[in-house]
Design a protein around this motif. Structure first.
Motif, PDB file in Angstrom:
ATOM      1  N   GLN A   2       0.854  -1.183   0.000  1.00 33.18           N
ATOM      2  CA  GLN A   2       0.000   0.000   0.000  1.00 33.18           C
ATOM      3  C   GLN A   2       0.891   1.234   0.000  1.00 33.18           C
ATOM      4  O   GLN A   2       1.654   1.468   0.930  1.00 33.18           O
ATOM      5  CB  GLN A   2      -0.895   0.028   1.246  1.00 33.18           C
ATOM      6  N   LYS A   3       0.803   2.026  -1.064  1.00 29.80           N
ATOM      7  CA  LYS A   3       1.588   3.259  -1.132  1.00 29.80           C
ATOM      8  C   LYS A   3       0.995   4.288  -0.181  1.00 29.80           C
ATOM      9  O   LYS A   3      -0.216   4.497  -0.152  1.00 29.80           O
ATOM     10  CB  LYS A   3       1.596   3.810  -2.554  1.00 29.80           C
ATOM     11  N   ARG A   4       1.853   4.935   0.584  1.00 26.81           N
ATOM     12  CA  ARG A   4       1.383   5.961   1.499  1.00 26.81           C
ATOM     13  C   ARG A   4       1.083   7.258   0.751  1.00 26.81           C
ATOM     14  O   ARG A   4       1.738   7.584  -0.230  1.00 26.81           O
ATOM     15  CB  ARG A   4       2.441   6.219   2.578  1.00 26.81           C
ATOM     16  N   MET A   5       0.071   7.952   1.238  1.00 26.84           N
ATOM     17  CA  MET A   5      -0.310   9.246   0.693  1.00 26.84           C
ATOM     18  C   MET A   5      -0.711   9.154  -0.778  1.00 26.84           C
ATOM     19  O   MET A   5      -0.531  10.079  -1.555  1.00 26.84           O
ATOM     20  CB  MET A   5       0.830  10.267   0.849  1.00 26.84           C
ATOM     21  N   ALA A   6      -1.251   8.014  -1.183  1.00 27.18           N
ATOM     22  CA  ALA A   6      -1.683   7.858  -2.572  1.00 27.18           C
ATOM     23  C   ALA A   6      -2.915   8.711  -2.823  1.00 27.18           C
ATOM     24  O   ALA A   6      -3.789   8.852  -1.969  1.00 27.18           O
ATOM     25  CB  ALA A   6      -1.996   6.393  -2.869  1.00 27.18           C
ATOM     26  N   PHE A   7      -2.988   9.305  -4.034  1.00 27.29           N
ATOM     27  CA  PHE A   7      -4.114  10.167  -4.381  1.00 27.29           C
ATOM     28  C   PHE A   7      -5.406   9.354  -4.422  1.00 27.29           C
ATOM     29  O   PHE A   7      -6.466   9.808  -4.003  1.00 27.29           O
ATOM     30  CB  PHE A   7      -3.859  10.829  -5.737  1.00 27.29           C
ATOM     31  N   LYS A   8      -5.311   8.138  -4.918  1.00 35.28           N
ATOM     32  CA  LYS A   8      -6.464   7.243  -4.963  1.00 35.28           C
ATOM     33  C   LYS A   8      -6.007   5.897  -4.431  1.00 35.28           C
ATOM     34  O   LYS A   8      -5.052   5.310  -4.943  1.00 35.28           O
ATOM     35  CB  LYS A   8      -6.999   7.114  -6.385  1.00 35.28           C
TER      36      LYS A   8
END
Length: 206
Positions: A47-53
């Motif tokens: 899970q990428k942090r601070m992802a836009f979506k």
């Protein structure tokens, strides 16, 4: 619809272990034996942090060359619109969404599969659910980890449990996920269950 008509194969139990890194949150999905002893990695999610979506992909190998399945938010920011779970080819296999109105008292999620099955998951201990709500809204405590474990049970319309997630006591976040077989032999698709289990950790505070 209480249960889909056809049996499905998969895991009856697995574990989810969170591992924090600099840029992503990683979750290992681990196979276990009947005694609950870990038997090796099934897949892992990032899970990428601070992802836009919000988007989480589950891979079969450390090189991330073989995506296995994943889930994606239907809309940016609006968690109430839900998430779609898709297979490696992008075909839908399930969905889930948080019920924010019901979650004011007890965290509640709706989970379903593409064949029309739907179940509802709530925290097992209603008192702990209320205490966690109070903890979250107190400014002084907001950034302090919640001291209580939270466990979830997902029930079909007839009340039978189709999935449960139990958090282990310890420094690291480790969850045991059980997928009990129903009377007709059907069991919830483990990929949908793994996506939901990871979401319970990654998205629960949102």
């Amino acid at each position: 619809m209480t249960q889909p008509p056809a049996p499905s194969s998969g895991f009856a139990q697995f574990k989810v272990r969170q591992r924090l890194t600099m840029m992503v949150n990683r979750y290992d999905i681990l196979q276990v034996d009947e005694a609950g002893t870990e038997q090796g990695l099934i897949c892992f999610a990032e899970q990428k942090r601070m992802a836009f979506k919000e988007q989480v992909t589950f891979f079969t190998d450390a090189a991330k060359t073989h995506p296995l399945f994943g889930f994606t938010a239907r809309k940016v920011i609006d968690l109430g619109s839900g998430y779609d779970v898709v297979d490696a080819e992008g075909q839908p296999i399930g969905w889930f969404r948080k019920d924010f109105a019901a979650s004011l008292g007890n965290s509640t999620w709706h989970l379903g599969t593409v064949d029309g099955f739907e179940c509802v998951g709530q925290e097992r201990n209603a008192k702990v659910a209320v205490l966690r709500r109070v903890w979250d809204i107190v400014p002084v405590l907001g950034d302090v980890p919640v001291p209580w474990l939270f466990h979830f049970d997902f029930r079909a319309p007839d009340g039978s449990i189709v999935m449960s997630s139990t958090k282990k006591v310890g420094v690291k976040d480790v969850y045991t996920v059980d997928l009990p077989a129903q009377e007709n032999g059907w069991r919830l698709d483990w990929r949908v269950a793994a996506a939901m289990a990871v979401a319970l950790d990654a998205l629960q505070s949102r």
